[in-house]
Design a protein around this motif. Structure first.
Motif, PDB file in Angstrom:
ATOM      1  N   PHE A 309       0.834  -1.184   0.000  1.00 41.59           N
ATOM      2  CA  PHE A 309       0.000   0.000   0.000  1.00 41.59           C
ATOM      3  C   PHE A 309       0.883   1.254   0.000  1.00 41.59           C
ATOM      4  O   PHE A 309       1.851   1.357   0.756  1.00 41.59           O
ATOM      5  CB  PHE A 309      -0.921   0.016   1.218  1.00 41.59           C
ATOM      6  N   GLY A 310       0.550   2.182  -0.897  1.00 37.84           N
ATOM      7  CA  GLY A 310       1.336   3.397  -1.037  1.00 37.84           C
ATOM      8  C   GLY A 310       2.340   3.349  -2.167  1.00 37.84           C
ATOM      9  O   GLY A 310       2.831   4.400  -2.604  1.00 37.84           O
ATOM     10  N   ASP A 311       2.667   2.152  -2.655  1.00 35.37           N
ATOM     11  CA  ASP A 311       3.568   2.044  -3.806  1.00 35.37           C
ATOM     12  C   ASP A 311       2.907   2.655  -5.038  1.00 35.37           C
ATOM     13  O   ASP A 311       1.686   2.562  -5.217  1.00 35.37           O
ATOM     14  CB  ASP A 311       3.917   0.584  -4.098  1.00 35.37           C
ATOM     15  N   VAL A 312       3.723   3.250  -5.902  1.00 39.42           N
ATOM     16  CA  VAL A 312       3.230   3.881  -7.127  1.00 39.42           C
ATOM     17  C   VAL A 312       3.914   3.246  -8.332  1.00 39.42           C
ATOM     18  O   VAL A 312       5.155   3.222  -8.420  1.00 39.42           O
ATOM     19  CB  VAL A 312       3.465   5.398  -7.127  1.00 39.42           C
ATOM     20  N   VAL A 313       3.102   2.736  -9.240  1.00 35.76           N
ATOM     21  CA  VAL A 313       3.578   2.115 -10.479  1.00 35.76           C
ATOM     22  C   VAL A 313       3.370   3.090 -11.629  1.00 35.76           C
ATOM     23  O   VAL A 313       2.319   3.735 -11.730  1.00 35.76           O
ATOM     24  CB  VAL A 313       2.792   0.819 -10.758  1.00 35.76           C
ATOM     25  N   ARG A 314       4.357   3.214 -12.504  1.00 34.36           N
ATOM     26  CA  ARG A 314       4.227   4.063 -13.689  1.00 34.36           C
ATOM     27  C   ARG A 314       4.661   3.254 -14.919  1.00 34.36           C
ATOM     28  O   ARG A 314       5.722   2.621 -14.905  1.00 34.36           O
ATOM     29  CB  ARG A 314       5.092   5.321 -13.563  1.00 34.36           C
ATOM     30  N   ILE A 315       3.827   3.288 -15.960  1.00 35.86           N
ATOM     31  CA  ILE A 315       4.094   2.563 -17.200  1.00 35.86           C
ATOM     32  C   ILE A 315       3.948   3.544 -18.351  1.00 35.86           C
ATOM     33  O   ILE A 315       2.908   4.206 -18.477  1.00 35.86           O
ATOM     34  CB  ILE A 315       3.121   1.381 -17.370  1.00 35.86           C
ATOM     35  N   GLU A 316       4.975   3.622 -19.201  1.00 34.91           N
ATOM     36  CA  GLU A 316       4.983   4.634 -20.258  1.00 34.91           C
ATOM     37  C   GLU A 316       5.838   4.154 -21.418  1.00 34.91           C
ATOM     38  O   GLU A 316       6.693   3.281 -21.259  1.00 34.91           O
ATOM     39  CB  GLU A 316       5.527   5.947 -19.692  1.00 34.91           C
ATOM     40  N   MET A 317       5.622   4.739 -22.581  1.00 35.54           N
ATOM     41  CA  MET A 317       6.444   4.458 -23.754  1.00 35.54           C
ATOM     42  C   MET A 317       6.707   5.771 -24.474  1.00 35.54           C
ATOM     43  O   MET A 317       5.798   6.583 -24.657  1.00 35.54           O
ATOM     44  CB  MET A 317       5.738   3.470 -24.685  1.00 35.54           C
ATOM     45  N   THR A 318       7.961   5.984 -24.860  1.00 35.90           N
ATOM     46  CA  THR A 318       8.332   7.203 -25.569  1.00 35.90           C
ATOM     47  C   THR A 318       8.890   6.868 -26.944  1.00 35.90           C
ATOM     48  O   THR A 318       9.372   5.761 -27.184  1.00 35.90           O
ATOM     49  CB  THR A 318       9.371   8.009 -24.767  1.00 35.90           C
ATOM     50  N   ASP A 319       8.812   7.851 -27.843  1.00 32.44           N
ATOM     51  CA  ASP A 319       9.337   7.656 -29.195  1.00 32.44           C
ATOM     52  C   ASP A 319      10.837   7.949 -29.229  1.00 32.44           C
ATOM     53  O   ASP A 319      11.466   8.185 -28.177  1.00 32.44           O
ATOM     54  CB  ASP A 319       8.565   8.504 -30.198  1.00 32.44           C
ATOM     55  N   ALA A 320      11.405   7.945 -30.431  1.00 33.59           N
ATOM     56  CA  ALA A 320      12.846   8.155 -30.563  1.00 33.59           C
ATOM     57  C   ALA A 320      13.278   9.516 -30.044  1.00 33.59           C
ATOM     58  O   ALA A 320      14.432   9.701 -29.633  1.00 33.59           O
ATOM     59  CB  ALA A 320      13.261   7.989 -32.024  1.00 33.59           C
ATOM     60  N   GLY A 321      12.373  10.488 -30.041  1.00 32.28           N
ATOM     61  CA  GLY A 321      12.679  11.813 -29.523  1.00 32.28           C
ATOM     62  C   GLY A 321      12.352  11.976 -28.056  1.00 32.28           C
ATOM     63  O   GLY A 321      12.350  13.089 -27.534  1.00 32.28           O
ATOM     64  N   ARG A 322      12.052  10.851 -27.380  1.00 33.62           N
ATOM     65  CA  ARG A 322      11.721  10.815 -25.945  1.00 33.62           C
ATOM     66  C   ARG A 322      10.405  11.524 -25.615  1.00 33.62           C
ATOM     67  O   ARG A 322      10.198  12.006 -24.508  1.00 33.62           O
ATOM     68  CB  ARG A 322      12.867  11.383 -25.098  1.00 33.62           C
ATOM     69  N   HIS A 323       9.513  11.604 -26.589  1.00 34.43           N
ATOM     70  CA  HIS A 323       8.188  12.167 -26.359  1.00 34.43           C
ATOM     71  C   HIS A 323       7.215  11.046 -26.022  1.00 34.43           C
ATOM     72  O   HIS A 323       7.198  10.003 -26.679  1.00 34.43           O
ATOM     73  CB  HIS A 323       7.702  12.917 -27.606  1.00 34.43           C
ATOM     74  N   THR A 324       6.418  11.261 -24.997  1.00 41.00           N
ATOM     75  CA  THR A 324       5.459  10.235 -24.619  1.00 41.00           C
ATOM     76  C   THR A 324       4.452   9.997 -25.745  1.00 41.00           C
ATOM     77  O   THR A 324       4.021  10.953 -26.413  1.00 41.00           O
ATOM     78  CB  THR A 324       4.743  10.619 -23.304  1.00 41.00           C
ATOM     79  N   ILE A 325       4.100   8.760 -25.976  1.00 42.76           N
ATOM     80  CA  ILE A 325       3.213   8.402 -27.084  1.00 42.76           C
ATOM     81  C   ILE A 325       1.771   8.246 -26.615  1.00 42.76           C
ATOM     82  O   ILE A 325       0.839   8.789 -27.209  1.00 42.76           O
ATOM     83  CB  ILE A 325       3.674   7.092 -27.748  1.00 42.76           C
ATOM     84  N   PHE A 326       1.582   7.501 -25.538  1.00 39.16           N
ATOM     85  CA  PHE A 326       0.244   7.150 -25.054  1.00 39.16           C
ATOM     86  C   PHE A 326      -0.122   7.877 -23.766  1.00 39.16           C
ATOM     87  O   PHE A 326      -1.220   7.665 -23.248  1.00 39.16           O
ATOM     88  CB  PHE A 326       0.182   5.648 -24.773  1.00 39.16           C
ATOM     89  N   GLY A 327       0.777   8.701 -23.239  1.00 39.61           N
ATOM     90  CA  GLY A 327       0.614   9.174 -21.884  1.00 39.61           C
ATOM     91  C   GLY A 327       1.017   8.062 -20.934  1.00 39.61           C
ATOM     92  O   GLY A 327       1.385   6.950 -21.354  1.00 39.61           O
ATOM     93  N   ALA A 328       0.958   8.325 -19.652  1.00 39.94           N
ATOM     94  CA  ALA A 328       1.452   7.358 -18.665  1.00 39.94           C
ATOM     95  C   ALA A 328       0.327   6.770 -17.828  1.00 39.94           C
ATOM     96  O   ALA A 328      -0.600   7.462 -17.431  1.00 39.94           O
ATOM     97  CB  ALA A 328       2.474   8.015 -17.756  1.00 39.94           C
ATOM     98  N   ILE A 329       0.432   5.468 -17.578  1.00 39.11           N
ATOM     99  CA  ILE A 329      -0.345   4.835 -16.514  1.00 39.11           C
ATOM    100  C   ILE A 329       0.423   5.086 -15.225  1.00 39.11           C
ATOM    101  O   ILE A 329       1.610   4.770 -15.127  1.00 39.11           O
ATOM    102  CB  ILE A 329      -0.479   3.323 -16.765  1.00 39.11           C
ATOM    103  N   GLU A 330      -0.224   5.663 -14.238  1.00 40.23           N
ATOM    104  CA  GLU A 330       0.431   5.909 -12.953  1.00 40.23           C
ATOM    105  C   GLU A 330      -0.582   5.630 -11.849  1.00 40.23           C
ATOM    106  O   GLU A 330      -1.550   6.378 -11.671  1.00 40.23           O
ATOM    107  CB  GLU A 330       0.958   7.338 -12.858  1.00 40.23           C
ATOM    108  N   GLN A 331      -0.364   4.553 -11.114  1.00 40.69           N
ATOM    109  CA  GLN A 331      -1.342   4.079 -10.154  1.00 40.69           C
ATOM    110  C   GLN A 331      -0.714   3.832  -8.781  1.00 40.69           C
ATOM    111  O   GLN A 331       0.394   3.292  -8.686  1.00 40.69           O
ATOM    112  CB  GLN A 331      -1.956   2.753 -10.639  1.00 40.69           C
ATOM    113  N   GLU A 332      -1.455   4.173  -7.768  1.00 41.72           N
ATOM    114  CA  GLU A 332      -1.038   3.910  -6.396  1.00 41.72           C
ATOM    115  C   GLU A 332      -1.793   2.707  -5.852  1.00 41.72           C
ATOM    116  O   GLU A 332      -3.009   2.568  -6.076  1.00 41.72           O
ATOM    117  CB  GLU A 332      -1.285   5.118  -5.500  1.00 41.72           C
ATOM    118  N   VAL A 333      -1.082   1.828  -5.161  1.00 41.70           N
ATOM    119  CA  VAL A 333      -1.729   0.690  -4.519  1.00 41.70           C
ATOM    120  C   VAL A 333      -2.455   1.196  -3.280  1.00 41.70           C
ATOM    121  O   VAL A 333      -1.841   1.801  -2.399  1.00 41.70           O
ATOM    122  CB  VAL A 333      -0.705  -0.395  -4.155  1.00 41.70           C
ATOM    123  N   THR A 334      -3.748   0.932  -3.205  1.00 39.97           N
ATOM    124  CA  THR A 334      -4.593   1.513  -2.167  1.00 39.97           C
ATOM    125  C   THR A 334      -5.451   0.431  -1.512  1.00 39.97           C
ATOM    126  O   THR A 334      -5.915  -0.493  -2.187  1.00 39.97           O
ATOM    127  CB  THR A 334      -5.517   2.593  -2.787  1.00 39.97           C
TER     128      THR A 334
END
Length: 336
Positions: A309-334
């Motif tokens: 509980f309280g841990d935060v997971v972030r999942i993301e993917m960026t292109d060759a220019g380091r720009h986020t493609i899909f935005g980020a999943i960022e979730q806290e365990v609650t």
């Protein structure tokens, strides 16, 4: 183009078109109210959405600031969520920890389970659990959304039905899995609701990284702000999305809006072994289970705990220019 579903008080939200850099959006609900409705009439609606996307990126239509935390899952309630397990390294490690043999058909017939599709999570929704003893784990994945897929479609025909691509966190409760699988009837309680990236994108947004069936870019998974994994989503994927969709459609048609997952993105090491954690110079892992299994192999016991509980997971993917493609999943365990 990039599409998102924003909260508006309704269960299925409202459809918006998001700019390529994910900074702004424009309303699309005057064309079609939801993403599911767009997929139901894709051939007619998609050109209008694409024109709106071009106008948005040129600054030629009214727009508002896009905030990822306001996004629901692109399809909050799906007709189908079927998750494959196409990365052989993950299959081998997951089976090893349960003391199970690999299926003889591993390289010829995809593994897949049917998940709960009635309550998909938005990218900032919490990971709910009643107890840490459940063994809470993230699973970073790629997922696709299809148009109608006819029963018996070939992998080539199935691949042509891919309309959108997004990221997923297929939440697992690891310590509930063995008892469920021992019953011989598959996952139910051991899988939490799945979370998806803030936006879903059409294949043309991915340029050369998308070959029609695989997305060849690193999937960045972080835990409490520290990089946990950066496995390449196109490497070691033994079945592409066309094959996964065809597998799901072997005995029945799939309706527009069906979501098919890749399974946990996982790479073998250069030596053909299970790879190394990021801290040891490897690509790391997209779930805690894999790192724990590798620790047990190397040291006789796992060290890394499952999520607390309280841990935060972030999942993301960026292109060759380091720009986020899909935005980020960022979730806290609650605590539920």
């Amino acid at each position: 183009m990039k599409l998102a579903t924003l909260r508006n008080g309704a269960r299925d939200g409202r459809l918006v078109v998001v700019s390529r850099d994910l900074t702004h959006y424009t309303d699309a609900s005057f064309l079609v109210p939801t993403l599911q409705a767009a997929l139901d009439d894709w051939d007619r609606i998609a050109p209008h959405l694409e024109a709106l996307s071009q106008s948005l990126n040129l600054g030629a239509v009214p727009s508002e600031r896009f905030h990822e935390h306001e996004a629901m899952a692109p399809i909050p309630r799906a007709h189908l969520w079927a998750d494959g397990s196409a990365f052989i390294n993950h299959v081998e490690l997951a089976r090893r920890v349960r003391g199970e043999q690999l299926p003889e058909s591993l390289l010829t017939d995809p593994l897949m389970y049917l998940g709960a599709a009635d309550a998909m999570l938005g990218a900032r929704d919490p990971i709910l659990a009643a107890s840490e003893a459940w063994g809470v784990d993230m699973e970073g994945e790629i997922a696709v959304i299809t148009s109608d897929v006819p029963m018996g479609a070939s992998p080539q025909e199935a691949g042509a039905c891919i309309r959108l691509i997004m990221l997923a966190n297929d939440i697992s409760f690891r310590r509930l899995i063995p008892a469920e699988l021992d019953k011989g009837f598959g996952f139910c309680q051991s899988k939490g609701p799945t979370a998806f990236s803030p936006v879903a994108v059409t294949p043309d947004e991915l340029d050369e990284a998308w070959d029609g069936g695989r997305l060849s870019l690193p999937l960045q998974v972080s835990l409490n702000g520290k990089l946990f994994g950066q496995a390449d989503a196109g490497t070691d994927m033994i079945f592409d999305f066309g094959q996964l969709i065809a597998h799901a459609a072997k005995t029945r048609p799939l309706g527009a809006g069906a979501i098919i997952g890749s399974g946990t993105v996982s790479n073998r090491g250069p030596d053909g072994g299970p790879g190394k954690p990021v801290g040891e110079g490897g690509k790391g892992y997209s779930c805690v289970l894999e790192q724990r299994t590798v620790e047990a192999i190397a040291n006789g016991r796992p060290v890394t705990p499952f999520l607390a509980f309280g841990d935060v997971v972030r999942i993301e993917m960026t292109d060759a220019g380091r720009h986020t493609i899909f935005g980020a999943i960022e979730q806290e365990v609650t605590h539920a």
